[in-house]
Design a protein around this motif. Structure first.
Motif, PDB file in Angstrom:
ATOM      1  N   ILE A  27      33.500  10.234 -26.523  1.00 10.31           N
ATOM      2  CA  ILE A  27      34.812   9.808 -27.023  1.00 10.31           C
ATOM      3  C   ILE A  27      34.571   8.682 -28.019  1.00 10.31           C
ATOM      4  CG2 ILE A  27      37.101   8.938 -26.433  1.00 10.31           C
ATOM      5  CD1 ILE A  27      36.765  10.048 -23.653  1.00 10.31           C
ATOM      6  N   ASP A  28      35.113   8.838 -29.199  1.00  7.31           N
ATOM      7  CA  ASP A  28      34.905   7.838 -30.236  1.00  7.31           C
ATOM      8  C   ASP A  28      36.122   7.807 -31.149  1.00  7.31           C
ATOM      9  OD1 ASP A  28      33.693   5.838 -31.588  1.00  7.31           O
ATOM     10  OD2 ASP A  28      32.119   7.044 -32.517  1.00  7.31           O
ATOM     11  N   GLU A  29      36.204   6.761 -31.968  1.00  6.67           N
ATOM     12  CA  GLU A  29      37.324   6.564 -32.868  1.00  6.67           C
ATOM     13  C   GLU A  29      36.888   6.765 -34.311  1.00  6.67           C
ATOM     14  OE1 GLU A  29      38.311   2.549 -31.926  1.00  6.67           O
ATOM     15  OE2 GLU A  29      36.862   1.703 -33.337  1.00  6.67           O
ATOM     16  N   HIS A  30      37.854   7.179 -35.138  1.00  9.02           N
ATOM     17  CA  HIS A  30      37.646   7.254 -36.584  1.00  9.02           C
ATOM     18  C   HIS A  30      38.768   6.467 -37.241  1.00  9.02           C
ATOM     19  CE1 HIS A  30      36.533   8.822 -40.511  1.00  9.02           C
ATOM     20  NE2 HIS A  30      37.808   9.101 -40.714  1.00  9.02           N
ATOM     21  N   VAL A  31      38.405   5.538 -38.100  1.00 13.61           N
ATOM     22  CA  VAL A  31      39.374   4.644 -38.729  1.00 13.61           C
ATOM     23  C   VAL A  31      39.793   5.220 -40.076  1.00 13.61           C
ATOM     24  CG1 VAL A  31      39.813   2.308 -39.552  1.00 13.61           C
ATOM     25  CG2 VAL A  31      38.343   2.666 -37.564  1.00 13.61           C
ATOM     26  N   VAL A  32      41.114   5.352 -40.276  1.00 15.21           N
ATOM     27  CA  VAL A  32      41.680   5.856 -41.529  1.00 15.21           C
ATOM     28  C   VAL A  32      42.423   4.710 -42.200  1.00 15.21           C
ATOM     29  CG1 VAL A  32      43.227   7.525 -42.598  1.00 15.21           C
ATOM     30  CG2 VAL A  32      41.903   8.175 -40.582  1.00 15.21           C
ATOM     31  N   ALA A  33      41.964   4.303 -43.368  1.00 17.61           N
ATOM     32  CA  ALA A  33      42.568   3.174 -44.081  1.00 17.61           C
ATOM     33  C   ALA A  33      43.952   3.544 -44.587  1.00 17.61           C
ATOM     34  CB  ALA A  33      41.673   2.757 -45.241  1.00 17.61           C
TER      35      ALA A  33
END
Length: 586
Positions: free
Chosen positions: A253-259
């Protein structure tokens, strides 16, 4: 007294002297009409109304001369309302392979209207549409040379998604076309829906079951009318969980950051991992299955959400839905929180590996570990490199008990950068095997890389209103949830497709697969029964022939393209050279 009056008086006397019989009265009506007696006179003599006499005459003219039998009910012919008749015509045009029996079944299922085949046939003749099936089947015959034809190779995997789309968006018109448009936009790496205005090639439209490409205004209107409950139902139905019920599960489980670049709206932010600065952003949390390399779950959140708390919710939800035999979960440093680790330890059949944060009080504990505790191992990623690993226990704030720690030591670094800790509740597996297992999390990072560059993961709808009335804006996840999950489905389906080919294609990224096989020109021939995709010759076409032969043998029906059967053909090298020489000759 003329002849007609004499006949009428004779019939009247005959009817008065004989017992009343419906059959006899019918014969007398037809006799009087045959002799030219006016309709009103016939009605008064036979004790019928003008309308009944007219119906008897019409029924006799449209029959083979048979009369109604005694004791049976009679009435007017069943008429179909124009509104329903329009639906019949549309059904025939959308399903050229259907029959009148299928039309009658459709009316019964959709409108609870029982109509016989003869009635439908009569209504079509009344509107001069008795040749409608011939016209529709003739119209379906066409040949066109298009691009994007390789998208049809994904048809076996998309068919189930289309059926679940109809189930999820029941009652919302245009749902299948909209979902397929969003799917192929992601698969072909087309970033934004406004690029639909530049897609003039009919190949993209045919993939979505339309004659022309769906306009961006129509797509935006559909998304605006789409309820969040529909999106969540579509998400639940299309999650690939069936392969893992009651089995061992290995996930990351991991996150992806969208600016987010808005200046008008105040939304939460976070530090962007690649830009290296704090900025407004949204976070996308995905559950990635490490064995089959599939995305299982998705949750969009605002920029201030944390991996630790979100992962705890997602793993609980996943376990309740899949009920696996056991779960092994890997988290990055964002999931390192003492209270969360303590709660993860209490979940039955769950084993976790979490990269620790190098905080000051923890570093002091690791500095006390003697050099003799470290063992030298070969680096799993580089056999020539040696690494030092110690198996120790660490006291973490929020946890009552000491946590097993796989501590890597890099003597070339200074300060806290020397240590690389991995927390786990696995007391059985060896130190080296746990390190190898944790490094498999890199496949999740590669998944994000592929989705960002090949599937345009960062091109998402806005999660905030454009003209907010309040200073604090609530996170709106409906559109982000829909598009973000469709991109995950595109990643999963492209993965399944490449695994159905030869092994040398299994390690290729989604973008490479699209360039090699999907973004290909072909000649598409459509009839009422089939859609034949004949690929132009290209160097690696032989890699697809076995796969396409299986589809041809399965007689796959394309439900979103009027139930046509899909066929694949390939242009030979000789045909290609002949066509090329013809074109070069001018």
């Amino acid at each position: 007294m003329n002849t007609k009056e004499m006949i009428a008086d004779s019939v009247s006397d005959f009817l008065e002297s004989n017992p009343p019989s419906r059959g006899i009265r019918w014969v007398m009506v037809l006799l009087l009409l045959f002799c030219g007696v006016p309709q009103k006179t016939v009605a008064s003599v036979t004790n019928y109304s003008d309308r009944q006499v007219r119906n008897i005459r019409d029924q006799f003219e449209n029959s083979n001369g048979d009369f109604p039998q005694e004791g049976k009910k009679r009435g007017r012919k069943k008429k179909i309302k124009k509104r329903i008749f329009g639906r019949i015509v549309k059904y025939i045009m959308d399903h050229p392979r259907s029959t009148l029996k299928d039309v009658a079944r459709y009316l019964k299922e959709e409108y609870k209207l029982e109509v016989s085949v003869k009635t439908i046939e009569r209504e079509l003749e009344e509107y001069d549409l008795s040749d409608l099936y011939k016209l529709v089947r003739k119209r379906e015959k066409r040949t066109v040379h298009v691009n994007y034809a390789g998208g049809w190779l994904l048809a076996p995997f998309i068919a189930d998604m289309v059926n679940k789309t109809r189930q999820a968006y029941d009652g919302l018109p245009g749902s299948v076309e909209a979902i397929l448009t969003l799917f192929f936009l992601s698969a072909f790496g087309i970033e934004r829906p406004f690029h639909l205005e530049d897609l003039s090639d009919p190949g993209f439209a045919i993939l979505t079951g339309r004659g022309g490409v769906l306009s961006r205004t129509t797509l935006f209107r559909w998304m605006k009318g789409c309820r969040k409950s529909f999106v969540l139902r579509f998400y639940d139905l299309t999650r690939p969980l069936s392969d893992f019920f009651g089995k061992k599960l290995k996930i990351s489980i991991d996150e992806h950051v969208v600016a987010r670049w808005t200046r008008k709206v105040k939304i939460p932010g976070t530090k962007h991992p690649t830009r290296g600065k704090a900025m407004k952003a949204d976070k996308l949390f995905y559950v990635f299955e490490l064995t089959k390399k599939r995305l299982l779950s998705f949750k969009p959140q605002s920029g201030n959400a944390t991996l630790a708390n979100t992962a705890l919710k997602m793993i609980k939800e996943l376990i309740s839905e899949v009920t696996p035999e056991s779960v092994r979960m890997i988290l990055d440093a964002g999931g390192c929180k003492g209270s969360v680790i303590a709660r993860l330890s209490k979940i039955k059949h769950l084993t976790f590996l979490v990269r620790g944060k190098r905080q000051r009080n923890l570093v002091k504990q690791w500095e006390k570990v003697p050099k003799s505790e470290y063992r030298m191992y070969t680096d799993p990623g580089d056999p020539k490199k040696k690494i030092l690993i110690a198996d120790v226990r660490t006291k973490i704030r929020g946890c009552k008990e000491l946590v097993r720690t796989i501590l890597l030591l890099n003597e070339k670094e200074k300060g806290r950068d020397r240590f690389y800790p991995i927390y786990t509740n696995d007391e059985v597996t060896s130190t080296y095997d746990l390190l190898v297992e944790y490094r498999s999390r890199q496949n999740h990072e590669l998944c994000y890389r592929v989705m960002k560059h090949d599937l345009s993961l960062d091109a998402l709808p806005k999660s905030y209103p454009l003209n907010p009335k309040e200073e604090k804006v609530q996170f709106r996840d409906k559109h982000v949830m829909l598009v973000g999950w469709i991109k995950a489905l595109a990643f999963n389906i492209l993965g399944e497709f490449k695994e159905s080919l030869d092994k040398k294609y299994h390690k290729m990224t989604a973008g490479t697969i699209v360039r090699k096989f999907l973004d290909r020109p072909a000649t598409i021939k459509t009839t009422a029964d089939e859609i034949v995709v004949k690929f132009d010759y290209f160097r690696e076409c032989n890699a697809l022939k076995e796969y396409c032969d299986k589809i041809n043998q399965s007689n796959l029906e394309i439900s979103w393209f009027t139930d046509k059967v899909l066929r694949f053909e390939f242009e030979s090298e000789g045909e290609f050279k002949k066509r090329k020489s013809f074109l070069s000759a001018g």
